[in-house]
Design a protein around this motif. Structure first.
Motif, PDB file in Angstrom:
ATOM      1  N   PRO A   8      36.619  -5.714 -13.772  1.00 24.93           N
ATOM      2  CA  PRO A   8      35.617  -4.648 -13.854  1.00 24.93           C
ATOM      3  C   PRO A   8      34.340  -5.077 -13.122  1.00 24.93           C
ATOM      4  O   PRO A   8      33.944  -6.236 -13.171  1.00 24.93           O
ATOM      5  CB  PRO A   8      35.362  -4.522 -15.364  1.00 24.93           C
ATOM      6  CG  PRO A   8      35.697  -5.876 -15.916  1.00 24.93           C
ATOM      7  CD  PRO A   8      36.781  -6.434 -15.030  1.00 24.93           C
ATOM      8  N   VAL A   9      33.744  -4.152 -12.420  1.00 22.32           N
ATOM      9  CA  VAL A   9      32.459  -4.392 -11.766  1.00 22.32           C
ATOM     10  C   VAL A   9      31.426  -3.644 -12.589  1.00 22.32           C
ATOM     11  O   VAL A   9      31.415  -2.411 -12.617  1.00 22.32           O
ATOM     12  CB  VAL A   9      32.473  -3.912 -10.303  1.00 22.32           C
ATOM     13  CG1 VAL A   9      31.120  -4.181  -9.646  1.00 22.32           C
ATOM     14  CG2 VAL A   9      33.593  -4.606  -9.536  1.00 22.32           C
ATOM     15  N   LYS A  10      30.577  -4.396 -13.280  1.00 21.83           N
ATOM     16  CA  LYS A  10      29.663  -3.798 -14.251  1.00 21.83           C
ATOM     17  C   LYS A  10      28.547  -2.987 -13.603  1.00 21.83           C
ATOM     18  O   LYS A  10      28.128  -1.965 -14.132  1.00 21.83           O
ATOM     19  CB  LYS A  10      29.074  -4.890 -15.141  1.00 21.83           C
ATOM     20  CG  LYS A  10      28.316  -4.355 -16.330  1.00 21.83           C
ATOM     21  CD  LYS A  10      28.072  -5.411 -17.356  1.00 21.83           C
ATOM     22  CE  LYS A  10      27.465  -4.795 -18.608  1.00 21.83           C
ATOM     23  NZ  LYS A  10      27.299  -5.772 -19.665  1.00 21.83           N
ATOM     24  N   TYR A  11      28.049  -3.453 -12.465  1.00 18.85           N
ATOM     25  CA  TYR A  11      26.916  -2.792 -11.815  1.00 18.85           C
ATOM     26  C   TYR A  11      27.268  -2.476 -10.365  1.00 18.85           C
ATOM     27  O   TYR A  11      27.483  -3.384  -9.568  1.00 18.85           O
ATOM     28  CB  TYR A  11      25.677  -3.692 -11.858  1.00 18.85           C
ATOM     29  CG  TYR A  11      25.352  -4.195 -13.237  1.00 18.85           C
ATOM     30  CD1 TYR A  11      24.679  -3.388 -14.157  1.00 18.85           C
ATOM     31  CD2 TYR A  11      25.718  -5.481 -13.632  1.00 18.85           C
ATOM     32  CE1 TYR A  11      24.382  -3.863 -15.437  1.00 18.85           C
ATOM     33  CE2 TYR A  11      25.416  -5.959 -14.900  1.00 18.85           C
ATOM     34  CZ  TYR A  11      24.756  -5.138 -15.794  1.00 18.85           C
ATOM     35  OH  TYR A  11      24.461  -5.609 -17.052  1.00 18.85           O
ATOM     36  N   VAL A  12      27.322  -1.182 -10.043  1.00 20.94           N
ATOM     37  CA  VAL A  12      27.641  -0.735  -8.682  1.00 20.94           C
ATOM     38  C   VAL A  12      26.516   0.160  -8.200  1.00 20.94           C
ATOM     39  O   VAL A  12      26.146   1.126  -8.878  1.00 20.94           O
ATOM     40  CB  VAL A  12      28.974   0.047  -8.636  1.00 20.94           C
ATOM     41  CG1 VAL A  12      29.253   0.553  -7.229  1.00 20.94           C
ATOM     42  CG2 VAL A  12      30.120  -0.826  -9.134  1.00 20.94           C
ATOM     43  N   GLY A  13      26.002  -0.151  -7.019  1.00 25.72           N
ATOM     44  CA  GLY A  13      24.951   0.675  -6.436  1.00 25.72           C
ATOM     45  C   GLY A  13      25.514   1.956  -5.849  1.00 25.72           C
ATOM     46  O   GLY A  13      25.315   3.038  -6.391  1.00 25.72           O
ATOM     47  N   PHE A  14      26.231   1.841  -4.746  1.00 23.59           N
ATOM     48  CA  PHE A  14      26.754   3.004  -4.030  1.00 23.59           C
ATOM     49  C   PHE A  14      28.202   2.779  -3.617  1.00 23.59           C
ATOM     50  O   PHE A  14      28.595   1.655  -3.327  1.00 23.59           O
ATOM     51  CB  PHE A  14      25.966   3.237  -2.728  1.00 23.59           C
ATOM     52  CG  PHE A  14      24.516   3.563  -2.916  1.00 23.59           C
ATOM     53  CD1 PHE A  14      24.106   4.827  -3.298  1.00 23.59           C
ATOM     54  CD2 PHE A  14      23.548   2.594  -2.680  1.00 23.59           C
ATOM     55  CE1 PHE A  14      22.764   5.124  -3.446  1.00 23.59           C
ATOM     56  CE2 PHE A  14      22.197   2.881  -2.830  1.00 23.59           C
ATOM     57  CZ  PHE A  14      21.804   4.148  -3.210  1.00 23.59           C
ATOM     58  N   ASP A  15      28.957   3.849  -3.556  1.00 17.28           N
ATOM     59  CA  ASP A  15      30.279   3.803  -2.952  1.00 17.28           C
ATOM     60  C   ASP A  15      30.136   4.193  -1.490  1.00 17.28           C
ATOM     61  O   ASP A  15      29.324   5.064  -1.142  1.00 17.28           O
ATOM     62  CB  ASP A  15      31.244   4.753  -3.667  1.00 17.28           C
ATOM     63  CG  ASP A  15      31.697   4.172  -5.005  1.00 17.28           C
ATOM     64  OD1 ASP A  15      32.080   2.994  -5.035  1.00 17.28           O
ATOM     65  OD2 ASP A  15      31.670   4.910  -6.002  1.00 17.28           O
TER      66      ASP A  15
END
Length: 184
Positions: free
Chosen positions: A145-152
């Motif tokens: 899991p990636v807890k913090y994502v800015g933008f796709d």
């Protein structure tokens, strides 16, 4: 470097510097809330994460400790060799520490999966991931899991804000699709 300095090299701008800085401030607020009262070590993955790490760290309203790692799964070509090598290891002992890996982009997630496993073997209190950008394949392929994502981002060849092509374009203040004539 601004997009106007190299506009012939760019096909499309996806995110401006202002949008990226705003998102990093949002992420910093969430991270501070999640780690309130905890000692946090943020670990940047060189070279791409330099811009993201600097601006994320400056967005915090608390003290935060930083360290760096450099890993490579590429030989001399553009395809992954499948073997990950540590080129620069941490200077900090992470035993019983809360570790947040900071990435510029998650493309396939294979090297990052190896890195998380490596860091978890060192006995930290926790290991989480923060990335400024993520490509669609990463979400589908990564078991972590990636807890913090800015933008796709779209599945295109993008540069800027730490992302490079042949060690160029990292200092571009936005993130844009590189025009095919540059790399074909």
């Amino acid at each position: 470097m601004d997009a106007s300095d190299i506009e012939k090299d760019l096909a499309q701008i996806h995110y401006t510097e202002e949008q990226i800085l705003g998102k990093l401030r949002e992420l910093a607020t969430r991270i501070e809330q999640d780690y309130e009262g905890k000692d946090l070590l943020i670990v940047g993955v060189l070279k791409g994460a330099v811009m993201v790490m600097a601006d994320l760290a400056r967005s915090f309203t608390r003290h935060v400790e930083m360290d760096w790692m450099a890993v490579s799964s590429y030989g001399s070509g553009t395809k992954s060799s499948g073997v990950v090598r540590i080129l620069k290891d941490l200077d900090t002992d992470i035993s019983n520490r809360h570790v947040l890996i900071v990435e510029d982009i998650i493309d396939t997630g294979l090297t990052l999966t190896w890195l998380v496993s490596n860091l978890q073997s060192r006995g930290p209190a926790s290991v989480e991931i923060c990335t400024a950008f993520r490509k669609p394949d990463a979400a589908a392929k990564m078991a972590l899991p990636v807890k913090y994502v800015g933008f796709d981002l779209p599945d295109e060849f993008v540069v800027g804000y730490g992302l490079d092509y042949a060690e160029k374009y990292r200092n571009l203040r936005c993130v844009a699709t590189l025009a095919p004539h540059v790399y074909s």
